[in-house]
Each structure stands twice: as C-alpha cells, then as structure tokens.
Write an enzyme that holds these catalytic residues in place. Structure first.
Site: not given
Lengths: 1075, 360
Positions: B253, B337, B339
């Site tokens: 990001c 993202h 994650e």
C-alpha cells in the site's frame, strides 16, 4: 478459447417439481444465450413446454422429450453435437449426464462435457468419494457411514449416537432424507430412502449450528471468486430450500466470513470445478468449528438466488467458462466496463422466503426439516433486515401483511410451534413476541440467532408503539417514518391504528394512510442493484424500492412510453413457470412495438426477473401499495395485468379506481367475470348454461339446494378452517363432516355449493379477443373426466374426441362471452360437455396456465397476439388451416408426492401437481407415452406385475379393455377383491391380492416392498374419507417406494393403450420444428 | 431501541445528510471516504490508514457482530482482534445500526466501543446517495455535528503528515526468527506483523523516518499508512540507500507508493480511491487474477518508473497500478493488502514469496 465447439446439447430439468423448479429455466436460458453469443448451434432437450428456454429464439432446436439416458442418447445419435452441458438442468440433467458418461455413450459418440468434468461431479455426488476427496486437503466434512441395508444403518447409527441424519445419495433436494431420534424412526426412513437410491448415508446430527453457503466460480486458469455468501435464518436441520435465507451473511465476523470463503475456494480448486459451484457449511455458533455439508457441482436453486441477489449472471458466466474462457476475459454484464472477475459488493440485504402449499394436500406432515416441501420462493430486497422480512412475508402471498398486524395465529402449544418448525414458524415467533416471550426464550426454543430475533423484536416494538395511537393526526411522523423503514405496509399501519375498524373498511382506511404519508413526504425511493455498491457508474435497470434512503437512483422521463407488465409472484401450486413465459413474451412484444417494457416481479426463480429481459426491472412487491408507488413514478402508457395469473388480475378494480390505464379488457368486465353472481346473470342474459349453483349462508339452505340437484355437490367455502378449500361431497354424512370440520357457514362466511356433473368431459378454450371478437383460439380436451382439477388433468390439444357439434357450440358460446365482456386480450373458458350438453364452469379474463402449451403446439404465439391487442394494434385472424394440425400435443402433470410425507397422492377438485410437461406425437398414444415418461412414469417390465384396484362398476368396465391388452402383452395382473372377480369373470386372468385392512395373502404392501409390482392403478370410488382411507396405504407405499401410480381410470386406460401399442423404439426423435 | 440524538453530516459542497447518533457525541471533521466491504468494521476502524477520515460503509447494516475483546496476544503488543491500538478514523457513517449484536466473540457493542474511544457514529444516512456523490465529485471534506451541539470547521487531513502521527515513536522487536526483517512503520496494520511472525522471522518495527540502514537486517518491509506519500521523503531516501544492498525489499500500500517513489515514479491522488474487499487484480503477463482487499487514495504512475522497474500487478477495473517489481533485483510491492484483515486472504502468498527470498 481452448475448445472448438460448434454444436452443443443442453439438458433441461423437465417438469417443475419440489426441489427442481423454475431456477433451471433461468439458468438454462442464460446458458443458451451465452452459447448463442459465441455462434454455437444449440440443441435443447426439455419436455417442459411452459418454460421460456423452450421458446423460439433461445435454442436452435428443441426436443420435447424426457431427460433420460435413453432419449438423450437418441438425440445425440441424431444430432451429433460436439459438446454437452450438464450443469444447467438441475439434478435431473446431472444424473442423466453421469449415467451417459459411465456407460461410455459420451466417449463413444465423441461428445465433450463442457465445464466441470464428470469425474469431479461424481466426486461431489458420491458421499464416500466426497469425504475422501476433502480429507485429502484436511477439510472437515460431516462424517457419515455409507450403508446399503437397513441393518447397516442401524449399526452405523449406534456407533455415531442419536440423533442422526439420513441422506440418500444421488437424490434431488434431499429426497428421502431426514432426522431420526430413535432406531424405530431410522428403520422406517432408511427403507424408504433405499428405494430411491442404492446408497444411504448415516451422519451425526449438528442441529442448531448455523448454515452458511458460498457460491464459487472457477475458470480453467484456476482463477476463483466467491460471488455471494448466504446465511440461513433457520439453523441447521432445515433444508436450505425450506429455510429463510439472507444474503450476504449477517452474523459472521470478518474472520468467520473469510475463513469459510478461503476454504470454499480451496475445496473448489481441489475438486476441479470449471464453472459454478455451491459449498454449504455447518458452522458452530460458539467457535470457528465448521463442517462442509455438501458441494453442488452445478447451478442450483442457491445459485439462481445468488444471481438475483447480486446481479452477477452466474449461469451465463458458467456457460462461457465451460467454453474455455477465463473470468478475466469476460465483462461484468451490469457495468459493462469492469471485469467479470470480481466479487459483488452489496449495499442492500436480500431475504429469500420459501412458499409452501401444504394446505393443498390431505394428510401431509406440516413439519419442515431436512427434505424439501416448499413449491416456490420469493426474494425481498431492502436496506434493513426488518424491511426485507416484512416485504418477503407479504410476497409469499398467504394472506399475511408482514411480520406483524396479521390475524392472530391459532396455536395450542406455542413452545412446540417454536421448537418443532413448521411452515408457520415465523408467525409463531411473531405470536411469541406478542405474548411477551423474550428474545432469549425464543432463541432457546428455536436456536435461531439472536441477531435475527432482535430485529424481529424491533418490528414488534414498533407495532406496539403504533398501537398506542388511534388516528393519523396523533401519530408522530417520525414513528410513521420508522415503521415504513421497517417495512410496514400502509395496511399494517392502518391496522395498528384502527384495529377492529379495519374489518369493514380496510381499503378506505389504508388509502387514508397512503394519502397522509405521501402528503407528509414519506415515500419510498428507487435504488439500483449495480454489483459494486455504487463504486462504479452502472447503467443498470435492476431496481428495488426502499424507505431507507433519500434519493432515487434513476431519472423518470414522464413520456408515457413505457408499459408495465405485472409478473406472477411466487411459484405455487396452480401458478408457476407458465406465467413467467406469458410475462416474458408480453415484455418482448411490448419492446418490439416501440414501448419500453417494464416488469414488476419478485420471484428469483424466473426469467422475467432477468434484468436483460426488459428496460426496467422492479424486483419488488405486487401489492396494490407498491404497484401504485411504481406507477406514480413511472407514469407509463399503461399496465398489463393479464399475463401474470391471478395476483395481478386481483388488482384490477383498485388500480382502475385510481385511474390507472389498464391495457386490454377493462376492470369492470374483469369483475363481471370474477364475481360469481354477476357472471351468472350475464350467462343467463346471453343464454349460456352453467351447472346449477347457489351461495348459501346456512346449513338448511344447503340441504334445500342438494334436494334440488342431488349428490354429489361441489362445496367451496369462502373461509377455510383447515384442509383444502374445495371438496366434492357425495352424501349427507360427507357433507355434514366437511362443513363441520373444514368450513364455517354463516352470513359472514357464505359457502358456494354447485351441482357436480359426473362423467362429463372437460374442455378448455384458450383464446385472444379484440374488442369482443375472438381472433385466436385453441380448444383442448381433458383425458380425465371432469372432477380432476384442470391443473392436474392430462390435456390434449387439438381435441381429438369431440363431436364437431360440440366444438361448434363451444366456439359460439365463447364468442358470445367475449362479446358480452368486451374482451380485449387473453382469456380462458372451461366447459363441461355431456351428450352435447355444454355448460360453462369458469371464465378467466387473463392468460391461463395452458397458454404456452397451446401456443407452442399450434405455433401461434397467443401472448404476442394478446399483447398487440392490448397495445391497440389490429390483429388478423389466422387462416382456417392454421387450426388444422396433423399431430397431437399432450400436457401431463408432474406430482411431487414423494416429497410430501404423508400426503395422499389422489387427485381431486383441488390442484396438487407442481409442474407439467408437453410433448408432441403423431397420434395420442405417442404423445401420451412421451409425456408420461417425461413426468417419471416408466413402461412396466413384463417380468413384474401390474396392480389394478378399481372403484365403481363403471370404472371396472372402463379398465376391462386396458386389462385385456395388458394380458395380451404378457403382463401379469393382480387385482383386489371386486376387481379380480370382475376381470376373471370377463376372461382376463388376475391374481387376487389383499389390502392391508384385509386378511389374506398375498398382501399388496409386501409385494410393493418386495419390488414385485411395477405399476399401481388404484382408483377410489369417490372422494369420501372412508373410501380414501382404504387405498391410502397402498397409494402412499407406491409413492414412497417409487412405483408409478395412477389414480384415474381414463388416464390409466390411455397410458396402458399407449405402451401396449408402442414400444420405446417406436417413439420418433423429432424436434419441434419438424412438426 | 434507545433514544438517539440527531446528527448531521455536512460536506464541503454543502450537501447535508441527517442521521442519528450511536457513538460518541462530539463534533468532528475529516475527509469523507467510502468502503464497500460487507464485513470487518473492527479491523477497518483500527486501520491506521483511515487516520483523519470519516468512514462511510456502503453495506447498510453495521454492528451486527459487536466488538471482540481487547486481549493481548503472546507477542506482546500484537493484539489478536484489531489492527492497532485505537480507532483511527474520525467517525463512521452507516444506514442502519444493529443495537443488539450477536457473536460468541463479541464483548461489547460497536456503540459502546465508539463511546469508549470517543469516536462519533451516525446511522440513518442514505449511504448510497452519499457514495454516489463522492464517486462523482471525488472524495470531499466533511464534518459531523450534533443537534444542540457546537459547530466545527472543515479540516483537510491530507495537508498534514499523517504518517508521522500514527507511526511508532520507538524501535520495537517482535519474535526471534532466523532472519531479521525491518518493518518501516508508516502506520502498519498489526496483521502485517502477524503474517511475518507466522513465517518464523524476527520483526524490527522502526519509526517511518528512522534510518534503518544502520541496523543489521536480511529484508526490508515497508508498511501501509495514511494520507499522502509526499510527506515521507525521509523514508524514500532510506529505501534508496537500502536498494544498494541488493537485499529483499517488499512494500504494501503506502509501501508500494514509497518504493515506487524510490524507483523514480510519480504518485497521484485518485478521484475517490479504492476501499473494498473485492478489487480484482491481474498479475502482469499471466492469466492469474486475485481478489484483493484495498484501502488507498493515491496511486503510482507506472509510466514514470525508472527503466529497470516494471508493473507487477494491475487493477482489472480501472487499470491503475497494483504493484511493481525490479526487473533483476528482489524488490517488489503490492498496492493491495495481502495481509487482508479485513478482507479476502487470497494474496497472502506475497509474504511467502518475500520470506522465501530471505532464505534463498
């Protein structure tokens, strides 16, 4: 694109039945569109003549033949397609395809299976393979023991511990499945299940867990998305088809949602799906523990729902993926600019509610559970749960106004009604909240998640708030707004305010609420379903209305160039896919004639709610309130009420009173046909005969009427206590019992009694008139005598056995009625004919159930003509030769008794079939054989026996010739007492067999269980309770053991004649265009 | 349902949305952004990338499953259920609020949590109308005021260095793996740390402007973060320095934007950003597509990348950049993202790829 397919065969799902309904018309139609877009020639096999997919313009060739390996092979041999699509016709198509793969047909004839490979299908369908497959990737399944015998089942259940669940492998919609708390229950269920399926699975029950599903799409490049997830309102234990379902899930956290999503993708990749697939989970409400319940490697009811819930065209995309496309190569068909590889974001909630029709069946168990009984469903869209559940409960059309403000539910034991779910449980929850039960207590009893119950409680609390006021003036506007945001209808608000006053003036008071709230600026807004929650601009025409919003998403032109077609709502017994066909065809003609077609409907199983069928789709209610909301915004040229069955027809008077331009036949004329008294006096005036009838308000008046006309009589109460709404009573005792048990006769609740003419032919006139003049007509004839509901009867068109005189008179009478009622549009009249004596029994100024059938058999689109009439376009009469067909069409009914535990599979004046087929033949025998095979009958094996148990002397005589033919053909006949005597005396050998109530051997039930009998013909003398109970066990056993059953002498005779005259090989493999 | 107070969201263009309060009642101002995710409000609210923003959820019903407990996980400050220590956005706006949450992990309602953290929440807003407005006019400033309460000025958070506001002030070590990863905290989500620790590496979290080149490390990871990447010149300088070592570098990001800046690229502000769980991303030069979780308002102009860099992923909806890589060296990054938390976990392999490079 990987494969080079030029010609593809698509298998349909056949007649609508419980567990396999309109959703497959929708998915099949989409697949055909996708093929067409690729320039691939398409062949469709589907005997369901009322579907949209079997209409002109969808497939290149259509075969109205049974979807069975025998016929499919024949068609493949003839057509030599390169590819076959198995995933779009439900379990019927899938099973058929698996069989053709296993026996080598597909390989032998060089047909490639498009989409998910058959081995992957087998891996998901065979429970043992499925568990093994998921074990390989450490995914937890509900461990079950596969057994092939009752003893094996008992042993397995002892090991697992009760309660257990029984599932039949290779069965649609959970047929033969159920929960067992005891060994006794287990034995009973397993025996039944084994008759449908060679293998039965015993599992530990996870009652009370959440049930969650994911719709997954995978392409041949291994790209995977989950288009939608859904959560069942009812916890595990209730079949997902029987459950209220919301999308997206509401009670899952992000971790829950994505853990299950990731798992679904892992499963789908491992199995090797190419196309669409559904993964169902059981999910522990108190931890992150889960079990995979099942994986459906095909389009399903859930996928149709997911398509409508999200706007993502799953079937269309799945078909393209089957051709080798990658998801990234396809476009999102809503935005037209973004990719089809994405997961829809919803900015609304949808709620699906099943529609049951259990009241139509005698003896059926009302409990709902792991096997499906519902016949249709609705989907409500809104922006709060309260709004969608209330909308949905109105949509199911069972006289409810929403969750609250209904007639109080009559239950003896509320706790039991909550604990043991029936089709009425949601209303038991309403009653419990009203009675002061806490959410916690209801949760204890139902195991329904507290989130849902709290939302329901919000509705109840608002209802109580409203009830504190007794006038609109006193009612705070904020409270009114809150009620509307929670989905309260104007009627509900009026009822909360006015209570008892509603009985007499409900329309007036409801209109007052409407007027008042509109003046106060409380109006719904129109929102779009755009798949991306507003993130990207979308030119979508897929709309719904909500009170949870401030602005409309669309602009209104106000040019009066749109035409609104009202749909038919939830599929139910008596109204299903045939009206979808009518609605879709009306839309098509409206569009062709230069108007903008607009549809209002809320049934997710339909093609009419496919947003590419019209210029604007309002996926919303068909109540007066909502239809008016839409018409006020849309300001159309006019509204078409006559192609959606009875729901839109019922709105005629109120819409007319509000100055709505009803296209075609005017409301006052509709009323003249619908109102029994008005219609009767009209018939008298124009000299048309009707069976004698009277509306009575006392028992004495009934007796007096019966004294005039004699038994039997047909009794139709206006208010039904329990059971079916209509009944034929043959004697005093029967009449007294029916009136006492089922109906309430009083001034408020009059009863209509009519003369019941026996052994009369029933004839149907389907027609289109313009300004009172008939332009197009079709006369069909029932195989059965009058007394079998026209929706259950076997119908032949053109009529084959009517006197010319009869036909001439029917045309004349119809012409007079059309003229008297100034009909402009579609209509249907039902006649009784006995010795050229012709009486009118019913007249509907709308399209009837048989419109698609007669349109397709005659190759003249009645709806196209009717729509033109309604648009004021002159319609020419076709030439006389157009009525002269050198082939026959037979419409046969599909029954779903096997799903309706306990229901008596006997036909009567109330309709009980769930679907139909229509087949063409050179003569009646060929057409009837195709049609009967299409609805699940089979030609009995000569190595097995045929049971005949006929009722009255006349029926025995009627069965004599057919029995003789059976004997000549080499069949062994067995018969019950009187029938055996009669047959033997008349030179047809018959083995005497015994009813369960009789002493003696052989016993019928034992023979059925021993699979000795391959066809049961059981004809009750009449429909009295005593007579019915006699044969009930035999009929029920035949159904439960999957032995074909016929309960009507005329139909039995026609079927026997057909299969004695013709063998399978004699049946011609001809597509529709060749007739 | 409790009695609630009327609250008003006003946008800088004068648009007004009237709703009701379910959170803390103090006026607030920020940049109004919308997120189309259907789950994950505890994660989003604690995501430091929302610093200074008023978050609008397009999914109409909020608060359904309550808020989980605020527990400490064994790794010290890496909490189980949230993405940082506190709620970062200025306020949250929805259509309908669920007063009675239901979930076995729920410890309190969203309403209670917002009140504890002094964050306003309003419901009863036509969030679809609001979203369409933001889509058409671009992200706007907005403020929330309460009936009978005081007014407040508009405030543009993008004019401040938000990264500095949310970044750690000290160096913190997590885990004791065989390899050491320096994680530059531009406002990291805790799940980035969890994802790295799960793969057996030691994580050294450093402030955004800390010169990590003086530390011993095997790999460099640049986190997500709020606001404009233009404020992080110091980080860009340090990354450029680190590149010279040839050791693996990965960014997520904001990390993608900073790595891109280090690779010579220009960054521009998107009209209304990507904030959702359903962003489709294509790996350049393949047929591999991924559904990703995203939350960003700026994007990389790949035409300005130095010649030894190339795009790694692109967005399939609007063709914007979703990641870059060096043509020869082990440097790569993702705009989305991997994650997740919240959102789909389909791209967690990015961490596998990164850790594999460390162990090569």
């Amino acid at each position: 694109m990987a494969n080079n397919i030029k010609k593809a065969l698509l298998l349909g799902s056949g007649a609508l039945k419980i567990g396999e309904a309109g959703e497959f018309d929708y998915s099949g139609s989409q697949a055909l569109k996708a093929m067409k877009e690729e320039g691939i020639a398409t062949i469709l096999i589907n005997p369901n003549i009322a579907t949209v997919q079997t209409s002109e313009g969808f497939a290149d060739k259509i075969y109205f033949l049974p979807v069975t390996p025998y016929f499919v092979r024949k068609v493949i041999e003839k057509e030599r397609p390169d590819g076959i699509l198995l995933a779009f016709g439900g379990q019927t198509a899938l099973n058929c395809g698996v069989e053709l793969y296993r026996d080598g047909t597909l390989e032998e004839l060089g047909v490639k299976v498009l989409g998910t490979p058959v081995q992957a299908i087998i891996d998901t369908e065979d429970r043992e393979l499925f568990v093994k497959k998921l074990d390989e990737i450490d995914v937890k399944t509900i461990k079950s023991e596969a057994v092939t015998s009752v003893e094996g089942a008992v042993y397995a259940a002892d090991q697992l511990g009760y309660p257990v669940i029984v599932r039949a492998a290779y069965a649609l919609g959970g047929l033969g499945s159920g929960f067992c708390d005891t060994r006794e229950e287990l034995v009973k269920l397993v025996e039944k299940a084994l008759s449908f399926s060679p293998q039965v699975l015993i599992e530990k029950s996870l009652k009370g867990w959440k049930e969650v599903e994911y719709e997954v799409v995978r392409d041949s490049h291994d790209n995977c998305i989950t288009v939608c997830n859904m959560e069942n309102f009812d916890p595990l234990g209730i079949h997902t088809g029987e459950s209220i379902v919301v999308a997206p899930s509401q009670t899952l956290s992000n971790e829950d949602y994505h853990m299950l999503r990731k798992l679904a993708i892992k499963i789908v990749r491992h199995i090797g799906i190419v196309g669409e697939c559904n993964v169902q989970y059981a999910y522990d409400p108190a931890s992150m523990d889960y079990r995979v319940i099942e994986v459906n490697a095909r389009l399903s009811r859930s996928s149709a729902l997911a398509s409508k819930a999200t706007g993502y065209p799953l079937a269309f995309v799945a078909a393209k993926l089957g051709l080798g496309y990658g998801l990234h190569e396809l476009k999102n068909s809503v935005t037209k600019s973004t990719s089809a590889f994405f997961e829809p974001a919803l900015d609304y909630i949808v709620c699906k509610i099943p529609r049951w029709d259990l009241a139509k069946f005698h003896g059926v168990h009302r409990e709902i559970g792991s096997s499906m009984k519902s016949v249709g469903e609705v989907m409500a869209i809104g922006r709060t749960f309260e709004e969608v559940i209330q909308k949905g409960l109105r949509m199911i059309g069972q006289g409810m106004h929403g969750f609250v403000e209904n007639k109080a539910l009559r239950v003896d034991d509320l706790d039991k009604a909550l604990k043991e779910p029936t089709d009425k449980r949601i209303f038991a929850i309403a009653q419990a909240l009203r009675n002061g039960y806490t959410v916690e207590r209801i949760h204890e009893l139902t195991k329904i998640d507290r989130w849902f119950l709290n939302k329901l409680n919000n509705i109840e609390q608002t209802s109580r708030e409203l009830e504190k006021y007794d006038s609109l003036k006193a009612l705070p506007l904020e409270l009114l707004q809150q009620a509307k945001c929670q989905g309260f209808s104007d009627f509900q608000v009026a009822r909360a305010l006015y209570g008892d006053r509603m009985a007499a003036e409900s329309e007036k008071l409801t209109d007052e609420v409407r007027r008042y709230r509109k003046e106060a600026g409380i109006k719904p807004v129109v929102k779009q379903i755009d798949t991306l929650a507003g993130e990207f601009p979308a030119l979508t025409n897929y709309l719904y209305l909500t009170y949870n919003g401030e602005t409309d998403d669309v602009d209104y032109l106000g040019d009066h160039r749109s035409v609104v077609v009202l749909g038919s709502g939830a599929y139910r017994i008596g109204s299903s896919v045939e009206f979808d066909w009518c609605g879709v065809n009306a839309l098509i003609t409206v569009g062709k004639e230069g108007y903008r077609p607009v549809m209002i409907n809320y049934n997710p199983e339909t093609v009419s709610t496919d947003y590419d069928m019209c210029e604007r789709l309002y996926f919303d209610e068909l109540t007066f309130e909502r239809v008016m909301d839409i018409l006020e915004l849309e300001a159309p040229h006019g509204v078409i009420l006559s192609t959606g069955g009875q729901i839109p027809n019922n709105l005629a008077m109120r819409l007319a009173a509000n100055d709505v331009n009803i296209l075609g036949t005017q409301a006052s004329d509709i009323d003249n046909a619908e109102d029994r008294n008005k219609f009767s006096s009209l018939c008298d005036r124009i000299g048309v005969d009707q069976p004698r009838w009277r509306e009575v308000t006392s028992l004495e008046a009934i007796d007096q009427f019966v004294a005039e006309v004699g038994f039997p009589v047909l009794v139709r109460p206006s208010y039904v206590l329990s059971g079916a709404a209509m009944n034929v009573c043959s004697n005093e005792e029967e009449l007294a019992r029916f009136l006492k048990l089922a109906a309430n006769v009083s001034k408020q609740h009059p009863v209509v009694v009519s003369e019941f003419i026996q052994e009369a032919k029933e004839i149907e006139m389907d027609a289109v008139a313009q300004n009172g003049e008939i332009k197009l007509y079709a006369i069909s004839e029932h195989i059965e005598f009058a007394g079998v509901h026209s929706g259950d009867a076997t119908i032949q068109f053109p009529a084959q056995k009517l006197y010319t005189e009869t036909i001439r008179r029917i045309k004349k009478i119809s012409g007079r009625i059309a003229e008297a009622l100034h009909i402009s549009g579609p209509f249907n009249i039902q006649f009784l004919a006995k010795n050229n004596d012709i009486k009118v029994i019913e007249c509907n100024l709308r399209a009837s159930r048989s419109f698609p059938f007669v349109s397709k058999v005659s190759k003249q689109n009645f709806i196209d003509a009717a729509t033109k009439v309604m648009l004021g376009i002159p319609v020419e009469k076709p030439s006389k030769s157009a009525f002269d067909l050198d082939y026959v069409g037979i419409k046969a009914s599909q029954f779903s008794f096997s799903r309706l535990q306990g229901a008596d599979p006997v036909l009567g004046v109330d309709m009980s079939s769930t679907g139909e087929v229509g087949c063409l033949g050179e003569d009646t025998s060929e057409a009837i054989l195709k049609a009967m095979l299409s609805v699940g009958y089979r030609i009995p094996s000569t190595s097995k026996k045929i049971l005949i148990s006929s009722g009255t002397a006349r029926q025995k005589v009627e069965m004599l010739e057919p029995a003789r033919k059976l004997h000549k053909k080499g069949y062994t006949i067995c018969a019950t007492g009187g029938t055996a005597d009669f047959l033997n005396k008349n030179g047809v050998p018959a083995i005497r067999v015994f009813f369960p109530s009789e002493e003696g051997n052989p016993q019928i039930l034992e023979m059925l269980h021993g699979k000795e009998i391959d066809l049961v013909i059981n004809i009750p003398k009449d429909l009295t309770a005593r007579e019915l109970s006699n044969g009930y066990k035999v009929r029920r056993a035949a159904i439960d053991l999957n032995v074909p059953l016929i309960t009507n002498a005329r139909l039995a005779a026609a079927f026997i004649e057909a299969f004695c005259e013709l063998s399978l090989d004699d049946i011609k493999i001809k597509d529709w265009s060749k007739y | 349902m409790p009695e609630t107070r009327k609250a008003v969201l006003t946008l800088e263009d004068g648009s007004v949305f009237v709703g009701r309060s379910f959170g803390y009642e103090k006026p607030c101002a920020g940049e109004v952004v919308f997120n189309t995710a259907m789950t994950g409000y505890p994660e989003s609210l604690t995501d430091p990338s929302y610093e200074g923003q008023i978050l609008v959820t397009t999914y109409p019903i909020l608060g359904n499953y309550g808020v989980p407990a605020d527990t400490d996980a064994p790794e010290g400050r890496v909490k189980d259920n949230f993405e940082s220590e506190r709620i970062h956005c200025e306020a949250i706006v929805c259509q309908d609020y669920s007063w009675n949450p239901s979930h076995w992990q729920s410890e309190r309602s969203l309403s209670d949590w917002l009140k504890e953290e002094k964050i306003p929440g309003i419901y009863g807003v036509d969030t679809r109308r609001l979203t369409k407005l933001l889509r058409e006019k671009g992200s706007m400033l907005g403020k929330i005021t309460f009936e009978g309460g005081e007014d407040i000025e508009f405030h543009d958070p993008n004019k401040e260095n938000l990264i500095d506001k949310v970044s750690t002030k000290e160096v913190i070590e997590y885990g004791d793996g065989d390899k050491t990863v320096v994680l530059v905290d531009c406002g990291t989500k805790l799940n980035i740390i969890r994802c790295l620790l799960k793969r057996g590496v030691k994580v050294v979290l450093v402030p955004w402007d800390y010169d990590f080149n003086k530390l011993e490390w095997d790999g460099l990871f640049i986190s997500n973060g709020p606001g404009s990447p233009e404020f992080a010149d110091a980080t860009v300088e340090h990354i450029r320095e680190a590149m010279k070592t040839g050791k693996p570098i990965c960014g997520i990001c904001m990390g993608n934007q900073l790595l891109s800046r280090a690779a010579g690229a220009k960054i521009y502000k998107l009209k209304y950003g990507h904030r959702s769980h359903n962003q489709p991303v294509l790996k350049v030069g393949t047929d591999k597509c991924f559904i990703t979780s995203q939350n960003h308002g700026f994007a990389v102009d790949t035409s300005t990348l130095d010649s030894d860099w190339e795009p790694l992923f692109i967005n399939m909806n609007d063709d914007t950049n979703e990641g870059i890589r060096h043509k020869t060296k082990p440097f790569f990054s993702a705009q989305f993202h991997p994650e997740a938390s919240s959102g789909p976990k389909d791209t967690e392999f990015i961490f596998d790829d990164f850790v594999a490079l460390l162990r090569k």
